[in-house]
Motif scaffolding. Structure first.
Motif, PDB file in Angstrom:
ATOM      1  N   GLU A  19       9.169  -5.955   0.205  1.00 31.90           N
ATOM      2  CA  GLU A  19       8.034  -6.274  -0.025  1.00 31.90           C
ATOM      3  C   GLU A  19       7.185  -4.849  -1.142  1.00 31.90           C
ATOM      4  O   GLU A  19       6.931  -5.107  -2.008  1.00 31.90           O
ATOM      5  N   LYS A  20       6.809  -3.824  -0.485  1.00 34.77           N
ATOM      6  CA  LYS A  20       6.467  -3.014  -0.405  1.00 34.77           C
ATOM      7  C   LYS A  20       7.755  -2.344  -1.519  1.00 34.77           C
ATOM      8  O   LYS A  20       6.267  -1.670  -2.422  1.00 34.77           O
ATOM      9  N   LEU A  45       6.866 -13.085  -5.218  1.00 30.59           N
ATOM     10  CA  LEU A  45       6.428 -13.436  -3.909  1.00 30.59           C
ATOM     11  C   LEU A  45       5.017 -13.665  -3.616  1.00 30.59           C
ATOM     12  O   LEU A  45       4.734 -14.619  -4.725  1.00 30.59           O
ATOM     13  N   ASN A  46       5.620 -14.819  -2.595  1.00 28.01           N
ATOM     14  CA  ASN A  46       4.090 -15.660  -2.209  1.00 28.01           C
ATOM     15  C   ASN A  46       2.911 -15.260  -3.190  1.00 28.01           C
ATOM     16  O   ASN A  46       2.721 -13.482  -2.133  1.00 28.01           O
ATOM     17  N   GLN A  47       2.375 -15.359  -3.208  1.00 30.92           N
ATOM     18  CA  GLN A  47       0.765 -14.618  -3.952  1.00 30.92           C
ATOM     19  C   GLN A  47       0.806 -13.612  -4.989  1.00 30.92           C
ATOM     20  O   GLN A  47       0.070 -12.901  -4.871  1.00 30.92           O
ATOM     21  N   ILE A 107       2.312 -10.445  -4.213  1.00 27.47           N
ATOM     22  CA  ILE A 107       1.879  -9.056  -3.711  1.00 27.47           C
ATOM     23  C   ILE A 107       2.367  -8.351  -3.988  1.00 27.47           C
ATOM     24  O   ILE A 107       1.984  -7.046  -4.466  1.00 27.47           O
ATOM     25  N   SER A 127       0.262  -7.590  -7.150  1.00 27.20           N
ATOM     26  CA  SER A 127      -1.395  -7.306  -7.262  1.00 27.20           C
ATOM     27  C   SER A 127      -1.729  -5.899  -5.574  1.00 27.20           C
ATOM     28  O   SER A 127      -2.356  -5.370  -6.173  1.00 27.20           O
ATOM     29  N   PHE A 128      -0.677  -5.557  -5.309  1.00 32.96           N
ATOM     30  CA  PHE A 128      -0.317  -4.351  -4.583  1.00 32.96           C
ATOM     31  C   PHE A 128      -0.365  -3.129  -5.599  1.00 32.96           C
ATOM     32  O   PHE A 128      -0.556  -1.916  -5.493  1.00 32.96           O
ATOM     33  N   SER A 137       9.262 -24.064  -5.270  1.00 33.85           N
ATOM     34  CA  SER A 137       8.796 -23.652  -4.265  1.00 33.85           C
ATOM     35  C   SER A 137       9.506 -24.275  -3.330  1.00 33.85           C
ATOM     36  O   SER A 137      10.204 -25.503  -3.383  1.00 33.85           O
ATOM     37  N   ASN A 185       2.395 -21.428  -2.795  1.00 30.27           N
ATOM     38  CA  ASN A 185       3.967 -20.905  -3.087  1.00 30.27           C
ATOM     39  C   ASN A 185       4.212 -20.795  -4.111  1.00 30.27           C
ATOM     40  O   ASN A 185       4.311 -22.192  -4.574  1.00 30.27           O
ATOM     41  N   TYR A 224      -1.133 -20.457   4.852  1.00 34.24           N
ATOM     42  CA  TYR A 224      -1.830 -19.219   5.199  1.00 34.24           C
ATOM     43  C   TYR A 224      -2.434 -18.694   6.910  1.00 34.24           C
ATOM     44  O   TYR A 224      -2.647 -17.827   7.241  1.00 34.24           O
ATOM     45  N   LEU A 250      -6.541 -11.011  -2.756  1.00 39.74           N
ATOM     46  CA  LEU A 250      -4.829 -11.004  -3.517  1.00 39.74           C
ATOM     47  C   LEU A 250      -3.832 -10.721  -2.542  1.00 39.74           C
ATOM     48  O   LEU A 250      -2.897  -9.483  -2.639  1.00 39.74           O
ATOM     49  N   LEU A 251      -4.255 -10.761  -0.841  1.00 38.34           N
ATOM     50  CA  LEU A 251      -3.524 -11.176  -0.100  1.00 38.34           C
ATOM     51  C   LEU A 251      -2.278 -11.892   0.251  1.00 38.34           C
ATOM     52  O   LEU A 251      -2.438 -13.369  -0.601  1.00 38.34           O
ATOM     53  N   SER A 252      -1.594 -11.509   1.303  1.00 38.41           N
ATOM     54  CA  SER A 252      -0.034 -12.937   1.642  1.00 38.41           C
ATOM     55  C   SER A 252      -0.416 -12.491   3.318  1.00 38.41           C
ATOM     56  O   SER A 252      -0.525 -11.411   3.426  1.00 38.41           O
ATOM     57  N   THR A 306       2.754 -11.803   4.276  1.00 40.76           N
ATOM     58  CA  THR A 306       3.008 -11.452   4.474  1.00 40.76           C
ATOM     59  C   THR A 306       2.364  -9.790   4.555  1.00 40.76           C
ATOM     60  O   THR A 306       2.782  -8.883   5.171  1.00 40.76           O
ATOM     61  N   SER A 307       1.791  -9.521   3.380  1.00 38.03           N
ATOM     62  CA  SER A 307       0.980  -8.510   3.290  1.00 38.03           C
ATOM     63  C   SER A 307       0.387  -8.011   5.170  1.00 38.03           C
ATOM     64  O   SER A 307       0.377  -7.120   5.185  1.00 38.03           O
TER      65      SER A 307
END
Lengths: 337, 337
Positions: A54-55, A88-90, A92, A95-96, A314, B89, B149, B312-314, B316-317
């Motif tokens: 994800e990162k 990705l879910n939400q 991320i 947004s990151f 989904s 999601n 969540y 803006l998190l998930s 996973t983050s």
């Protein structure tokens, strides 16, 4: 004539904005494909030096955007707007990455149509006078998508013949009110279509009706025929979806002579064992930024209709027995100088 | 003067569009709160007659949009654009509802800021001349959010004091180029802010810096002081986030006399045991459509700055040790007739 709506689904900016920069980053498998030599950044192990997939996806967006800003001769804070989204879910991944970009941010979700949606919206906003520069960015990552949508990579599950391979790639486009490059003259915003396909391993078939509908709407709204374009490219329908769209138009007596699909361009389908082709937001984004835009620059094509497609499902909707809604946005790229 | 960008983050349409219709749907707990009498649709058992919470969420969007179209005197196919998003999601709440609406669709992801993002984008597009009517819709559902969540509802987990309660609600706004109602005169698009908060049960604190930044940018860009507005309403910061924003401005010597938060309006915090207040995309959406817009119609307020906030998190983050990026978009609602 001012910014306007044309027909039922098309929108044209008064001052068509210019694509002044583009950039892309991709993984090792993508680097071994036909476009491998043209990516700005490649990570052979797909990590981009990060500790999670994800990162890595956020990092790819960051690299793609920086490459696009570099070509545009702009600093990051020269952007008035950043429009981005991912699978990705939400969202991320986006947004990151937006945390790093630190400019006004609009998050989008259009599944694999996101490069079309972000480019369309950025073009309409910029073309209407809202700011001087805007960026459209998206990404996908094979490993984050597999574990989120399907099964852990470690299972080594067999893939069905209709399956597609999620691209590990990000593409970024920087638009300007002025400058040299192809202009976005018109966009056709898709309507969600669902013909009842329930097989999440056959997304090409699920999205094909949406692509057909958006293309038909684009031709009807603008009065243009497929011949107007040197290239029409959907994405990521893959082999089966591309055939379905071709068949639909043949049934209408419409020849699509210069019609390709991003899902068929990113990988060598036979040699790279990707079954029906590539998929993921990063597929059409990387094909646009590593193939179509450089090709326009070289004069290979003067007019391209770029039509990313998305499957708006989904894992939860699939588990609840739902069929797969599809969408497709068309973006007309013209000229350049 | 034409559509324009003002200062660093604000955008003003040449012809400010009018809010010609609004609608909302909400669940049983919301119906017991202070706004209970004003919802267009209520489902006491939160199912809206559907077989899953996710399908209930799509149904809520459908009902809210139909109510808004009804007030606007429009048929569904009278919309030129639909902009929507939610917390699920892949935003299935919105894309499955868009399947029913069957109009050009742009999917958004802004977490709980989505009512601000959708309203801002719809206003800029419509105000620039792209079509005559556009809708902005969002939703959240307590049960689908908890299982996605946090933990399955059946566990009955204890909530921390800083936790907020995800609203089961949807709000829809229909904008027109012409008509009677409040106008969207200016929007300020947020920059993603992350001050390092990692506690996913304290999202008010995580989002407060973004709200403060966007408000400050709005005042600087427009030259307006907080007094210009009869009401400034963030959302959903809840009790703690609202206090943080108030403190930040106090530190700057700026008094925020008419400042409230959607997270403090939807529920009776003491009586309804919601700890720091309400949250979820549906929180600011239902407060807008069941409280703020009807209040403007009655003449309670003439100018409102509506500023939904998103985390803006998930999951996973959070599991990967990331902090929580926040965002806030401000939408200036003025006049009415």
């Amino acid at each position: 004539m001012g910014n306007t709506k044309l027909g039922s689904q098309s929108f044209c900016p008064d001052s068509p904005p210019v694509i002044v920069g583009y950039g892309c980053a991709a993984g090792g498998k993508e680097a071994e494909g036909p476009l491998g030599a043209r990516f700005d950044h490649i990570s052979q192990d797909d990590t981009f030096g990060e500790s999670s997939w994800e990162k890595a996806e956020s990092r790819m967006q960051d690299l793609a955007l920086k490459a696009a800003l570099g070509r545009a001769g702009l600093a990051s804070d020269g952007l008035d707007l950043l429009l981005a989204g991912d699978l990705l879910n939400q969202c991320i991944g986006s947004s990151f990455a937006a945390r790093t970009a630190a400019v006004p941010y609009l998050g989008l979700y259009g599944a694999c149509s996101t490069m079309g949606e972000s480019l369309a919206l950025a073009s309409l906003l910029l073309g209407a006078g809202y700011g001087r520069h805007a960026a459209a960015v998206t990404s996908s990552h094979f490993c984050s998508a597999e574990r989120q949508y399907r099964t852990p990579l470690e299972y080594g599950c067999q893939r069905t013949p209709t399956a597609q391979w999620t691209a590990t790639a990000s593409g970024a486009v920087v638009l300007g009110r002025e400058g040299h490059g192809p202009r976005v003259t018109c966009v056709t915003i898709g309507i969600v279509r669902d013909k009842g396909i329930q097989d999440a391993n056959n997304m090409g078939a699920a999205m094909a009706p949406a692509a057909y509908d958006t293309l038909r709407a684009h031709f009807a709204d603008t009065g243009r025929s497929p011949d107007y374009y040197d290239l029409i490219v959907t994405g990521d329908l893959g082999y089966l979806g591309h055939r379905i769209v071709t068949d639909f138009f043949a049934r209408d007596g419409v020849r699509m002579d210069h019609y390709d699909d991003c899902g068929l361009i990113l990988f060598d389908r036979e040699r790279q064992d990707v079954h029906c082709g590539a998929s993921g937001c990063g597929c059409s984004a990387s094909v646009l930024t590593a193939h179509l835009l450089p090709g326009m620059e070289k004069g290979l094509w003067r007019r391209i209709l770029f039509c990313p497609t998305g499957a708006l499902l989904s894992p939860t909707s699939t588990m609840q027995g739902e069929s797969i809604p599809g969408i497709c946005h068309a973006v007309a790229l013209e000229g350049g100088s």
